[in-house]
Design a protein around this motif. Sequence first.
Motif, PDB file in Angstrom:
ATOM      1  N   ALA A 258      99.860  52.546  -5.540  1.00 56.10           N
ATOM      2  CA  ALA A 258      98.413  52.655  -5.767  1.00 56.10           C
ATOM      3  C   ALA A 258      97.669  52.272  -4.499  1.00 56.10           C
ATOM      4  O   ALA A 258      97.777  51.147  -4.012  1.00 56.10           O
ATOM      5  N   VAL A 259      96.943  53.228  -3.929  1.00 55.19           N
ATOM      6  CA  VAL A 259      96.140  52.989  -2.733  1.00 55.19           C
ATOM      7  C   VAL A 259      94.686  53.303  -3.087  1.00 55.19           C
ATOM      8  O   VAL A 259      94.384  54.346  -3.666  1.00 55.19           O
ATOM      9  N   ALA A 260      93.830  52.387  -2.764  1.00 60.07           N
ATOM     10  CA  ALA A 260      92.403  52.601  -3.052  1.00 60.07           C
ATOM     11  C   ALA A 260      91.923  53.818  -2.273  1.00 60.07           C
ATOM     12  O   ALA A 260      91.927  53.807  -1.032  1.00 60.07           O
ATOM     13  N   GLY A 261      91.545  54.853  -2.965  1.00 62.92           N
ATOM     14  CA  GLY A 261      91.113  56.095  -2.306  1.00 62.92           C
ATOM     15  C   GLY A 261      89.667  56.419  -2.606  1.00 62.92           C
ATOM     16  O   GLY A 261      89.320  56.813  -3.718  1.00 62.92           O
ATOM     17  N   TRP A 262      88.821  56.228  -1.610  1.00 67.35           N
ATOM     18  CA  TRP A 262      87.400  56.494  -1.837  1.00 67.35           C
ATOM     19  C   TRP A 262      87.150  57.983  -2.051  1.00 67.35           C
ATOM     20  O   TRP A 262      86.230  58.378  -2.763  1.00 67.35           O
ATOM     21  N   ALA A 263      88.001  58.832  -1.438  1.00 67.48           N
ATOM     22  CA  ALA A 263      87.792  60.279  -1.602  1.00 67.48           C
ATOM     23  C   ALA A 263      87.990  60.695  -3.054  1.00 67.48           C
ATOM     24  O   ALA A 263      87.200  61.457  -3.627  1.00 67.48           O
ATOM     25  N   THR A 264      89.094  60.195  -3.661  1.00 65.50           N
ATOM     26  CA  THR A 264      89.354  60.534  -5.055  1.00 65.50           C
ATOM     27  C   THR A 264      88.256  60.007  -5.964  1.00 65.50           C
ATOM     28  O   THR A 264      87.777  60.700  -6.866  1.00 65.50           O
ATOM     29  N   LEU A 265      87.871  58.744  -5.696  1.00 61.39           N
ATOM     30  CA  LEU A 265      86.818  58.141  -6.523  1.00 61.39           C
ATOM     31  C   LEU A 265      85.508  58.913  -6.399  1.00 61.39           C
ATOM     32  O   LEU A 265      84.841  59.211  -7.399  1.00 61.39           O
ATOM     33  N   THR A 266      85.145  59.251  -5.182  1.00 58.86           N
ATOM     34  CA  THR A 266      83.891  59.986  -4.966  1.00 58.86           C
ATOM     35  C   THR A 266      83.939  61.369  -5.624  1.00 58.86           C
ATOM     36  O   THR A 266      82.975  61.811  -6.255  1.00 58.86           O
ATOM     37  N   ALA A 267      85.094  62.029  -5.487  1.00 58.68           N
ATOM     38  CA  ALA A 267      85.230  63.356  -6.106  1.00 58.68           C
ATOM     39  C   ALA A 267      85.084  63.277  -7.613  1.00 58.68           C
ATOM     40  O   ALA A 267      84.432  64.126  -8.229  1.00 58.68           O
ATOM     41  N   CYS A 268      85.691  62.242  -8.202  1.00 61.45           N
ATOM     42  CA  CYS A 268      85.586  62.084  -9.659  1.00 61.45           C
ATOM     43  C   CYS A 268      84.143  61.836 -10.088  1.00 61.45           C
ATOM     44  O   CYS A 268      83.659  62.421 -11.062  1.00 61.45           O
ATOM     45  N   VAL A 269      83.485  60.950  -9.375  1.00 65.63           N
ATOM     46  CA  VAL A 269      82.093  60.630  -9.728  1.00 65.63           C
ATOM     47  C   VAL A 269      81.209  61.871  -9.618  1.00 65.63           C
ATOM     48  O   VAL A 269      80.400  62.165 -10.504  1.00 65.63           O
TER      49      VAL A 269
END
Length: 316
Positions: A258-269
């Motif tokens: 598990a790596v904190a991924g801002w790209a994935t989080l931003t895409a989901c939001v």
Amino acid sequence: MKTISIVVPVFNEEDNIEHFYESVRSVMEPLAYEFELIYVDDGSKDRSREILRGLEKRDERVQSIFLARNSGHQLALTCGLDHADGDAVITMDGDMQHPPELIPVLLEKWEQGYEVVQTIRKTTEGVSAMKKLTSYYYYKVLNKLSNVHIQEGGSDFRLMDRVVVRAFRRYREHARFIRGMIGAMGFRQVQIEFVAPKRFAGVSKFSPRKMLNFAIDGVLAYSNLPLRLGLYIGTVCGILSLLMIIHVFISKYILNDAVAGWATLTACVLFFGGMQMIVLGILGEYLGRVFEEVKHRPLYLIARGKPKDEEREDFR
């Protein structure tokens, strides 16, 4: 002798009114019918009203209604239908794209027992390929969405029996798509195809914005599929969210990657936020129409009615 009412909405048509009147008169006078020509001026800013007053003085069969402001083509048509007294009513535009020469054909079909005689525009002379294409696919999509079939190429050039007109007056919604309303009413209907000629003079008053609003009215008036579409999108988004949660758990507790991924989080939001806005926008369109209807405002306001009309309350 039977009387035919011809309802014609006009908006800044000073160059067409006289020519249209002469064309209708030359077609109707040889026929075995009385007729009245009802112009509904939809808040014109040119000399249209002055010309209409002159026609009234020359020919008592010409009756003009002046709306207090520009209410739109569909409400102007509604006003004319509300005031028409004929045994049959013909609605048509006054720019000569609805040829008066077709009137005897409409009357012949009416005499055969048809209560609605609907004209179908095969094509329009001089119209752009883009407009033809968008019109074609609009009706294709509309009929896919709606449970009421709306004839492709249908126009507001039609004949309606008095019985149909009385039934139509019971429909009082503000966002009007008359060709859909008439099609959904039933009665005995028949279609006649024609090729619309170019305008006699002037340019179309149907701006792209008005055409877009008209198209939206047609979709929202006869389909609740957009509301269901919001439910479908929400369901799909919910499933995707569950899958992503499972992916997170697998990455965290099984793969230990598990790596904190801002790209994935931003895409989901952004994705789910966008879906929420789409659904809210669809709901807003329907709620806005409910808001307009519950105010029970008049469909139109008349600055001056038909000269021979007395005060009428049966359709207000």
